[in-house]
Write an enzyme that holds these catalytic residues in place. Sequence first.
Site, PDB file in Angstrom:
ATOM      1  N   LYS A 205       0.840  -1.199   0.000  1.00  0.00           N
ATOM      2  CA  LYS A 205       0.000   0.000   0.000  1.00  0.00           C
ATOM      3  C   LYS A 205       0.882   1.259   0.000  1.00  0.00           C
ATOM      4  O   LYS A 205       2.105   1.184   0.240  1.00  0.00           O
ATOM      5  CB  LYS A 205      -0.917  -0.028   1.229  1.00  0.00           C
ATOM      6  CG  LYS A 205      -1.889  -1.205   1.252  1.00  0.00           C
ATOM      7  CD  LYS A 205      -2.745  -1.160   2.526  1.00  0.00           C
ATOM      8  CE  LYS A 205      -3.684  -2.344   2.621  1.00  0.00           C
ATOM      9  NZ  LYS A 205      -4.526  -2.271   3.863  1.00  0.00           N
TER      10      LYS A 205
ATOM     11  N   TYR B  92     -12.268  -2.687  -2.890  1.00  0.00           N
ATOM     12  CA  TYR B  92     -12.771  -2.719  -1.513  1.00  0.00           C
ATOM     13  C   TYR B  92     -14.304  -2.708  -1.448  1.00  0.00           C
ATOM     14  O   TYR B  92     -14.872  -2.286  -0.436  1.00  0.00           O
ATOM     15  CB  TYR B  92     -12.197  -1.543  -0.718  1.00  0.00           C
ATOM     16  CG  TYR B  92     -10.773  -1.788  -0.232  1.00  0.00           C
ATOM     17  CD1 TYR B  92     -10.455  -2.920   0.524  1.00  0.00           C
ATOM     18  CD2 TYR B  92      -9.754  -0.880  -0.495  1.00  0.00           C
ATOM     19  CE1 TYR B  92      -9.160  -3.148   0.982  1.00  0.00           C
ATOM     20  CE2 TYR B  92      -8.448  -1.094  -0.036  1.00  0.00           C
ATOM     21  CZ  TYR B  92      -8.176  -2.231   0.712  1.00  0.00           C
ATOM     22  OH  TYR B  92      -6.892  -2.454   1.174  1.00  0.00           O
TER      23      TYR B  92
ATOM     24  N   ASN C  38      -1.468  -0.352   7.488  1.00  0.00           N
ATOM     25  CA  ASN C  38      -0.929  -1.691   7.777  1.00  0.00           C
ATOM     26  C   ASN C  38      -0.134  -2.292   6.610  1.00  0.00           C
ATOM     27  O   ASN C  38       0.018  -3.512   6.510  1.00  0.00           O
ATOM     28  CB  ASN C  38      -2.043  -2.619   8.287  1.00  0.00           C
ATOM     29  CG  ASN C  38      -3.160  -2.803   7.287  1.00  0.00           C
ATOM     30  OD1 ASN C  38      -3.064  -2.326   6.146  1.00  0.00           O
ATOM     31  ND2 ASN C  38      -4.217  -3.478   7.698  1.00  0.00           N
TER      32      ASN C  38
ATOM     33  N   HIS D 105      -1.691  -5.640   1.516  1.00  0.00           N
ATOM     34  CA  HIS D 105      -2.975  -6.306   1.277  1.00  0.00           C
ATOM     35  C   HIS D 105      -2.698  -7.676   0.680  1.00  0.00           C
ATOM     36  O   HIS D 105      -1.756  -7.832  -0.095  1.00  0.00           O
ATOM     37  CB  HIS D 105      -3.828  -5.502   0.280  1.00  0.00           C
ATOM     38  CG  HIS D 105      -5.014  -6.282  -0.209  1.00  0.00           C
ATOM     39  ND1 HIS D 105      -6.207  -6.316   0.478  1.00  0.00           N
ATOM     40  CD2 HIS D 105      -5.167  -7.116  -1.275  1.00  0.00           C
ATOM     41  CE1 HIS D 105      -7.048  -7.139  -0.159  1.00  0.00           C
ATOM     42  NE2 HIS D 105      -6.441  -7.624  -1.225  1.00  0.00           N
TER      43      HIS D 105
ATOM     44  N   GLU E  16      -9.857  -9.899  -7.503  1.00  0.00           N
ATOM     45  CA  GLU E  16      -8.882  -8.815  -7.324  1.00  0.00           C
ATOM     46  C   GLU E  16      -7.811  -8.839  -8.415  1.00  0.00           C
ATOM     47  O   GLU E  16      -7.422  -7.780  -8.920  1.00  0.00           O
ATOM     48  CB  GLU E  16      -8.256  -8.908  -5.922  1.00  0.00           C
ATOM     49  CG  GLU E  16      -9.286  -8.597  -4.840  1.00  0.00           C
ATOM     50  CD  GLU E  16      -8.791  -8.904  -3.429  1.00  0.00           C
ATOM     51  OE1 GLU E  16      -7.599  -9.248  -3.249  1.00  0.00           O
ATOM     52  OE2 GLU E  16      -9.614  -8.811  -2.492  1.00  0.00           O
TER      53      GLU E  16
HETATM   54  P1  IDP Z   1      -7.403  -7.159   5.495  1.00  0.00           P
HETATM   55  O1  IDP Z   1      -6.601  -6.096   4.783  1.00  0.00           O
HETATM   56  O2  IDP Z   1      -6.582  -7.804   6.582  1.00  0.00           O
HETATM   57  O3  IDP Z   1      -8.032  -8.143   4.555  1.00  0.00           O
HETATM   58  P2  IDP Z   1     -10.072  -6.019   5.862  1.00  0.00           P
HETATM   59  O4  IDP Z   1     -10.955  -6.262   7.025  1.00  0.00           O
HETATM   60  O5  IDP Z   1     -10.469  -6.631   4.559  1.00  0.00           O
HETATM   61  O6  IDP Z   1      -8.582  -6.417   6.281  1.00  0.00           O
HETATM   62  O7  IDP Z   1      -9.978  -4.443   5.692  1.00  0.00           O
HETATM   63  C1  IDP Z   1      -9.359  -3.886   4.553  1.00  0.00           C
HETATM   64  C2  IDP Z   1      -8.488  -2.754   4.983  1.00  0.00           C
HETATM   65  O8  IDP Z   1      -9.293  -1.701   5.470  1.00  0.00           O
HETATM   66  C3  IDP Z   1      -7.515  -3.066   6.117  1.00  0.00           C
HETATM   67  O9  IDP Z   1      -6.305  -3.651   5.678  1.00  0.00           O
HETATM   68  C4  IDP Z   1      -7.297  -1.703   6.728  1.00  0.00           C
HETATM   69  O10 IDP Z   1      -6.320  -0.979   5.985  1.00  0.00           O
HETATM   70  C5  IDP Z   1      -8.638  -1.039   6.536  1.00  0.00           C
HETATM   71  N1  IDP Z   1      -9.477  -1.170   7.737  1.00  0.00           N
HETATM   72  C6  IDP Z   1     -10.118  -2.282   8.163  1.00  0.00           C
HETATM   73  N2  IDP Z   1     -10.785  -2.058   9.301  1.00  0.00           N
HETATM   74  C7  IDP Z   1     -10.545  -0.753   9.600  1.00  0.00           C
HETATM   75  C8  IDP Z   1     -10.971   0.100  10.681  1.00  0.00           C
HETATM   76  O11 IDP Z   1     -11.699  -0.301  11.593  1.00  0.00           O
HETATM   77  N3  IDP Z   1     -10.522   1.384  10.637  1.00  0.00           N
HETATM   78  C9  IDP Z   1      -9.711   1.858   9.637  1.00  0.00           C
HETATM   79  N4  IDP Z   1      -9.297   1.086   8.610  1.00  0.00           N
HETATM   80  C10 IDP Z   1      -9.716  -0.199   8.596  1.00  0.00           C
HETATM   81 MG    MG Z   2      -9.625  -7.956   3.237  1.00  0.00          MG
END
Ligand code: IDP
Ligand code: MG
Length: 149
Positions: A9, A49, A112, A115, A126
């Site tokens: 990212k 997303y 984080n 992805h 994707e």
């Molecule tokens: P993942 O990336 O581990 O698959 P997902 O639940 O699919 O996690 O969420 C996608 C992305 O959205 C996460 O990697 C993170 O960057 C962001 N995200 C998820 N939950 C939150 C939140 O509660 N607050 C802010 N960003 C979030």
């Molecule tokens: Mg995800």
Amino acid sequence: MERTYVMVKPDGVQRGLVGEVIGRIERRGLKIMALRMNTISPDSAKKHYAEHAQKPFFNSLVSFITSGPSVSMVVEGKNAISVMRAINGATNPVNAATGSIRGDLALDTGRNIVHASDSLESAKREISIHFKDAEITGYSRVDEAWLYE
Ligand code: IDP
Ligand code: MG
């Protein structure tokens, strides 16, 4: 063999962690089948997303992911989807295992670094958002005979 979609990212690019992420993927034995750096369009980001469209963080997630260059990859290997999710670690870095990318290098869910697709269906979807078929290579790595039984 499975294929999965992986992204470094914009925070990973800005923090100079592209090589760190790619190195971990390669060292594990997973094979990079396609690789590109670009700034993702809002349209592609919203498609990518789509499952989070109703979440409160959706708009900030889309604007963050489109805010600058990111690195997109198609990664292949045995159980590539679950192995890649483990390499990344839990979504919230606080809960990510030490030794994972997020557990070693990140602090905040919204920053984080990486992805990776969460299922076979997501991976197919994707990959098709981010790559044309012709952009995905097919080749053998010389170490495959020593990676797989
Ligand atoms: P993942 O990336 O581990 O698959 P997902 O639940 O699919 O996690 O969420 C996608 C992305 O959205 C996460 O990697 C993170 O960057 C962001 N995200 C998820 N939950 C939150 C939140 O509660 N607050 C802010 N960003 C979030
Ligand atoms: Mg995800």
